[in-house]
Structure formats: structure tokens, C-alpha cells
Design a protein around this motif. Structure first.
Motif, PDB file in Angstrom:
ATOM      1  N   VAL A 147       0.831  -1.207   0.000  1.00  0.00           N
ATOM      2  CA  VAL A 147       0.000   0.000   0.000  1.00  0.00           C
ATOM      3  C   VAL A 147       0.867   1.259   0.000  1.00  0.00           C
ATOM      4  CG1 VAL A 147      -1.718   1.322   1.309  1.00  0.00           C
ATOM      5  CG2 VAL A 147      -1.940  -1.155   1.126  1.00  0.00           C
ATOM      6  N   THR A 148       1.936   1.243   0.787  1.00  0.00           N
ATOM      7  CA  THR A 148       2.792   2.436   0.886  1.00  0.00           C
ATOM      8  C   THR A 148       3.779   2.546  -0.268  1.00  0.00           C
ATOM      9  OG1 THR A 148       4.418   1.247   2.257  1.00  0.00           O
ATOM     10  CG2 THR A 148       2.651   2.416   3.400  1.00  0.00           C
ATOM     11  N   LYS A 149       4.071   1.411  -0.927  1.00  0.00           N
ATOM     12  CA  LYS A 149       4.997   1.394  -2.069  1.00  0.00           C
ATOM     13  C   LYS A 149       6.383   1.930  -1.718  1.00  0.00           C
ATOM     14  CE  LYS A 149       1.302   1.789  -5.513  1.00  0.00           C
ATOM     15  NZ  LYS A 149       0.306   1.267  -4.573  1.00  0.00           N
ATOM     16  N   GLY A 150       6.733   1.871  -0.437  1.00  0.00           N
ATOM     17  CA  GLY A 150       8.067   2.273  -0.007  1.00  0.00           C
ATOM     18  C   GLY A 150       8.317   3.770  -0.030  1.00  0.00           C
ATOM     19  N   LYS A 151       7.285   4.589  -0.288  1.00  0.00           N
ATOM     20  CA  LYS A 151       7.462   6.034  -0.360  1.00  0.00           C
ATOM     21  C   LYS A 151       7.241   6.664   1.011  1.00  0.00           C
ATOM     22  CE  LYS A 151       6.088   6.362  -5.219  1.00  0.00           C
ATOM     23  NZ  LYS A 151       5.176   6.995  -6.199  1.00  0.00           N
ATOM     24  N   ALA A 152       8.144   7.583   1.365  1.00  0.00           N
ATOM     25  CA  ALA A 152       8.130   8.167   2.704  1.00  0.00           C
ATOM     26  C   ALA A 152       6.806   8.841   3.021  1.00  0.00           C
ATOM     27  CB  ALA A 152       9.285   9.168   2.839  1.00  0.00           C
ATOM     28  N   GLU A 153       6.251   9.598   2.050  1.00  0.00           N
ATOM     29  CA  GLU A 153       5.005  10.320   2.320  1.00  0.00           C
ATOM     30  C   GLU A 153       3.835   9.356   2.485  1.00  0.00           C
ATOM     31  OE1 GLU A 153       5.538  10.239  -2.208  1.00  0.00           O
ATOM     32  OE2 GLU A 153       6.775  10.560  -0.411  1.00  0.00           O
ATOM     33  N   ILE A 155       4.176   6.188   3.648  1.00  0.00           N
ATOM     34  CA  ILE A 155       4.401   5.534   4.944  1.00  0.00           C
ATOM     35  C   ILE A 155       3.903   6.421   6.075  1.00  0.00           C
ATOM     36  CG2 ILE A 155       6.174   4.716   6.548  1.00  0.00           C
ATOM     37  CD1 ILE A 155       7.819   3.866   4.107  1.00  0.00           C
ATOM     38  N   GLU A 156       4.200   7.721   5.974  1.00  0.00           N
ATOM     39  CA  GLU A 156       3.731   8.673   6.983  1.00  0.00           C
ATOM     40  C   GLU A 156       2.207   8.734   7.000  1.00  0.00           C
ATOM     41  OE1 GLU A 156       4.088  13.454   8.060  1.00  0.00           O
ATOM     42  OE2 GLU A 156       5.266  12.590   6.413  1.00  0.00           O
ATOM     43  N   ALA A 157       1.608   8.711   5.818  1.00  0.00           N
ATOM     44  CA  ALA A 157       0.148   8.722   5.727  1.00  0.00           C
ATOM     45  C   ALA A 157      -0.451   7.459   6.332  1.00  0.00           C
ATOM     46  CB  ALA A 157      -0.275   8.862   4.260  1.00  0.00           C
ATOM     47  N   TRP A 158       0.171   6.312   6.063  1.00  0.00           N
ATOM     48  CA  TRP A 158      -0.282   5.042   6.646  1.00  0.00           C
ATOM     49  C   TRP A 158      -0.266   5.128   8.177  1.00  0.00           C
ATOM     50  CZ3 TRP A 158      -1.478  -0.095   4.940  1.00  0.00           C
ATOM     51  CH2 TRP A 158      -1.485  -1.043   5.961  1.00  0.00           C
ATOM     52  N   PRO A 228      -9.384   0.368  -1.508  1.00  0.00           N
ATOM     53  CA  PRO A 228      -9.797   1.579  -0.774  1.00  0.00           C
ATOM     54  C   PRO A 228      -8.700   2.120   0.145  1.00  0.00           C
ATOM     55  CG  PRO A 228     -10.967  -0.365   0.034  1.00  0.00           C
ATOM     56  CD  PRO A 228     -10.295  -0.766  -1.225  1.00  0.00           C
ATOM     57  N   MET A 229      -7.866   1.247   0.708  1.00  0.00           N
ATOM     58  CA  MET A 229      -6.781   1.713   1.563  1.00  0.00           C
ATOM     59  C   MET A 229      -5.744   2.483   0.753  1.00  0.00           C
ATOM     60  SD  MET A 229      -6.252  -1.553   4.119  1.00  0.00           S
ATOM     61  CE  MET A 229      -5.060  -0.756   5.209  1.00  0.00           C
ATOM     62  N   LYS A 231      -6.307   4.235  -1.910  1.00  0.00           N
ATOM     63  CA  LYS A 231      -6.883   5.541  -2.219  1.00  0.00           C
ATOM     64  C   LYS A 231      -6.799   6.471  -1.019  1.00  0.00           C
ATOM     65  CE  LYS A 231     -10.141   3.827  -5.712  1.00  0.00           C
ATOM     66  NZ  LYS A 231     -11.574   3.634  -6.065  1.00  0.00           N
ATOM     67  N   MET A 232      -7.098   5.953   0.166  1.00  0.00           N
ATOM     68  CA  MET A 232      -7.040   6.770   1.377  1.00  0.00           C
ATOM     69  C   MET A 232      -5.619   7.229   1.666  1.00  0.00           C
ATOM     70  SD  MET A 232      -9.726   4.732   3.869  1.00  0.00           S
ATOM     71  CE  MET A 232      -9.595   5.958   5.176  1.00  0.00           C
ATOM     72  N   VAL A 233      -4.674   6.321   1.519  1.00  0.00           N
ATOM     73  CA  VAL A 233      -3.273   6.676   1.752  1.00  0.00           C
ATOM     74  C   VAL A 233      -2.804   7.703   0.722  1.00  0.00           C
ATOM     75  CG1 VAL A 233      -0.900   5.798   1.614  1.00  0.00           C
ATOM     76  CG2 VAL A 233      -2.610   4.554   2.930  1.00  0.00           C
ATOM     77  N   GLY A 234      -3.208   7.513  -0.540  1.00  0.00           N
ATOM     78  CA  GLY A 234      -2.826   8.450  -1.586  1.00  0.00           C
ATOM     79  C   GLY A 234      -3.365   9.847  -1.328  1.00  0.00           C
ATOM     80  N   ARG A 235      -4.640   9.936  -0.916  1.00  0.00           N
ATOM     81  CA  ARG A 235      -5.238  11.243  -0.628  1.00  0.00           C
ATOM     82  C   ARG A 235      -4.547  11.918   0.549  1.00  0.00           C
ATOM     83  NH1 ARG A 235     -10.299   8.605  -1.696  1.00  0.00           N
ATOM     84  NH2 ARG A 235     -10.576   8.287   0.542  1.00  0.00           N
ATOM     85  N   THR A 236      -4.292  11.148   1.607  1.00  0.00           N
ATOM     86  CA  THR A 236      -3.648  11.707   2.788  1.00  0.00           C
ATOM     87  C   THR A 236      -2.228  12.153   2.485  1.00  0.00           C
ATOM     88  OG1 THR A 236      -4.960  10.243   4.210  1.00  0.00           O
ATOM     89  CG2 THR A 236      -3.012  11.247   5.193  1.00  0.00           C
ATOM     90  N   ALA A 237      -1.505  11.345   1.717  1.00  0.00           N
ATOM     91  CA  ALA A 237      -0.136  11.707   1.347  1.00  0.00           C
ATOM     92  C   ALA A 237      -0.126  12.954   0.474  1.00  0.00           C
ATOM     93  CB  ALA A 237       0.532  10.549   0.608  1.00  0.00           C
ATOM     94  N   GLY A 238      -1.099  13.066  -0.453  1.00  0.00           N
ATOM     95  CA  GLY A 238      -1.187  14.237  -1.314  1.00  0.00           C
ATOM     96  C   GLY A 238      -1.439  15.513  -0.533  1.00  0.00           C
ATOM     97  N   LYS A 239      -2.320  15.428   0.471  1.00  0.00           N
ATOM     98  CA  LYS A 239      -2.594  16.591   1.312  1.00  0.00           C
ATOM     99  C   LYS A 239      -1.358  16.997   2.095  1.00  0.00           C
ATOM    100  CE  LYS A 239      -7.520  15.557   1.907  1.00  0.00           C
ATOM    101  NZ  LYS A 239      -8.569  15.145   2.889  1.00  0.00           N
ATOM    102  N   SER A 240      -0.617  16.004   2.595  1.00  0.00           N
ATOM    103  CA  SER A 240       0.596  16.294   3.366  1.00  0.00           C
ATOM    104  C   SER A 240       1.646  16.975   2.505  1.00  0.00           C
ATOM    105  CB  SER A 240       1.160  14.990   3.941  1.00  0.00           C
ATOM    106  OG  SER A 240       2.358  15.227   4.649  1.00  0.00           O
ATOM    107  N   VAL A 241       1.829  16.470   1.278  1.00  0.00           N
ATOM    108  CA  VAL A 241       2.800  17.067   0.358  1.00  0.00           C
ATOM    109  C   VAL A 241       2.368  18.479  -0.016  1.00  0.00           C
ATOM    110  CG1 VAL A 241       3.792  16.928  -1.959  1.00  0.00           C
ATOM    111  CG2 VAL A 241       3.605  14.869  -0.560  1.00  0.00           C
ATOM    112  N   GLY A 242       1.050  18.686  -0.205  1.00  0.00           N
ATOM    113  CA  GLY A 242       0.539  20.005  -0.546  1.00  0.00           C
ATOM    114  C   GLY A 242       0.794  21.014   0.558  1.00  0.00           C
TER     115      GLY A 242
END
Length: 259
Positions: A147-153, A155-158, A228-229, A231-242
């Protein structure tokens, strides 16, 4: 020249920093390796060792199970002594191997030998279901890296999502419930087949049942939980990066931070 330089008006423009592509790839790769390490050491290495020793080198079942238990046993003891906690996945594989060793003590019945692998699978399935009841789903160790694909943002979102009590945590538990129920059901089906169908039939049918079960479980768990997980992680990570990019642009606009 210095006087001329200081008199020239300079307009400070906000800058957006872009990470070095090569460095970013290295960081992602390192994070992915680190996230997969527990799964490889605690599950894949012992399982592969058993099949390599028993099928590849012709070692007896008991000896192969004993030697393949070394890594999970060591990891379990290390977790208890050093970190004062139980390494769930390593302990699970160790328990499954112990069950296999105990079943191997009873020899002479070909149907029982067919049921032996089912006993190991059933142990894993029950342990996974009990871990959900205890609030610490064992299948999370296998789920998180994908789900995290090894990306820091990501993982933080997870970590942020799993710390709550909302839908994300329920999906995390659903994933383990699906796999625990599937493993236990597959084991039960193979035990019934071992004692009702001809031995020669179950020799090949057992593998077919396992393959079909895994394929269906991957599809069902993916649809119910993984998609669905992600998608949730992607949205949360996107908001954090923004938010991070917005703060950086604000700092640069004020002429601070070396922009």
C-alpha cells in the motif's frame, strides 16, 4: 562593482524545490527494502528453507521443519529479550512449524500425512483471526509495503491513518479477517478431502485447492481492503505534500530559508 550590485533592485520570486531524481529513487528503494525486510525474514525465508531442504535436498520432514525454524525462533527470542515484545509474524511461523513437527511424530498413515500441511495452514489461519480480535492484525506486515509502495510520504500517511479508529483501521482488520478465514477454510477443505477422497486424487487436488484459494483471496481482499486503503493513503499523502509545498512557498515568498 559591489556598490552597483547592491543598488540594483532584486525581486524575490518564490521557488518550489524539486528533489533530486536519483536521490529520490534511492530513498524510495531503501524505504521499500526496509518495509519488506520483516516479511522476508519472518515468513518467506523459513518457508523457502523448508521446501528447499525437504524437496531440494531430500531432508526428512522433521529435520527440514526444525532447521527452517531457526530464523523465526531467533527473531522471536530477540524481540522478547531486546525489544520486550512478541514478533507476531515470526512467532506465527514458529508455531506453525511446531505443529508440523508434532504431526510428523505420527507416521504411517498416508491420509494423516496429507492432513499435516492442512494443520499448519489452519494454525496460521486461526492465529491471524485471533490477532484481529486482539487488535493487532498479523497480515498488516504483508499489507503495508504494497500500500505504501516504499514512499516516505505514503508511509507517513499510513501511520497517521492507522493511529486512528476510523474506516482505515476497519479495512486493515478486514484484510486479515479475509486471509485468516480463507486459510482456515482451505485447510478444513483439504482435511475433509484427505479422509473422503482417494489418496492419489488428493496429492494433486490439495495443491489445486491451495492455488485457487490464494487467487480468490488476493482478489477478494484487494477489492474489499487494499484498493480503498491505497486511495485513502494516496489522498492523505497528497494533502501532506501540498501542505509542505505551501509552507515552503510561503517561506520563500518572505525571503527566508535560503530561497
Amino acid at each position: 562593482m559591489s556598490q552597483l550590485a547592491t543598488d540594483v533592485p532584486v525581486e524575490v520570486q518564490p521557488r518550489t524545490y524539486v528533489a533530486d531524481d536519483a536521490g529520490d529513487v534511492r530513498n524510495v528503494r531503501k524505504a521499500r527494502v526496509e518495509s519488506l525486510k520483516p516479511l522476508v525474514l519472518d515468513a518467506l525465508v523459513p518457508t523457502a528453507s523448508y521446501y528447499l531442504l525437504s524437496k531440494g535436498f531430500g531432508m526428512g520432514t522433521m529435520a527440514a521443519l526444525a532447521w527452517s525454524s531457526v530464523v523465526p525462533a531467533g527473531r522471536t527470542v530477540w524481540g522478547l529479550v531486546k525489544e520486550r515484545r512478541v514478533n507476531g509474524l515470526a512467532a506465527l511461523i514458529l508455531a506453525a512449524n511446531v505443529v508440523g513437527l508434532l504431526m510428523s511424530l505420527i507416521a504411517g498413515d498416508p491420509r494423516l500425512m496429507l492432513a499435516k500441511d492442512s494443520a499448519i495452514t489452519a494454525t496460521v489461519g486461526i492465529a491471524v483471526l485471533l490477532s484481529v480480535v486482539a487488535g493487532r492484525p498479523l497480515m498488516t506486515a504483508a499489507l503495508e509495503p504494497w500500500v505504501t509502495k516504499g514512499k516516505a510520504e505514503r508511509i507517513e500517511a499510513w501511520e497517521r491513518l492507522s493511529a486512528g479508529r476510523g474506516r482505515f483501521v476497519r479495512l486493515e482488520r478486514t484484510f486479515s479477517v479475509v486471509w485468516g478465514a480463507a486459510l482456515f477454510g482451505e485447510a478444513l477443505l483439504r482435511v475433509v478431502g484427505a479422509y473422503t477422497l482417494p489418496v492419489d486424487t488428493m496429492v494433486w487436488l490439495g495443491g489445486a485447492i491451495a492455488a485457487v484459494t490464494i487467487t480468490l483471496t488476493v482478489w477478494v481482499s484487494g477489492a474489499l481492503a487494499v484498493a480503498p486503503m491505497e486511495k485513502m493513503v494516496g489522498r492523505t499523502a497528497g494533502k501532506s505534500v501540498g501542505r509542505t509545498a505551501g509552507k515552503a512557498a510561503g517561506v520563500c515568498a518572505e525571503g527566508r530559508g535560503g530561497c
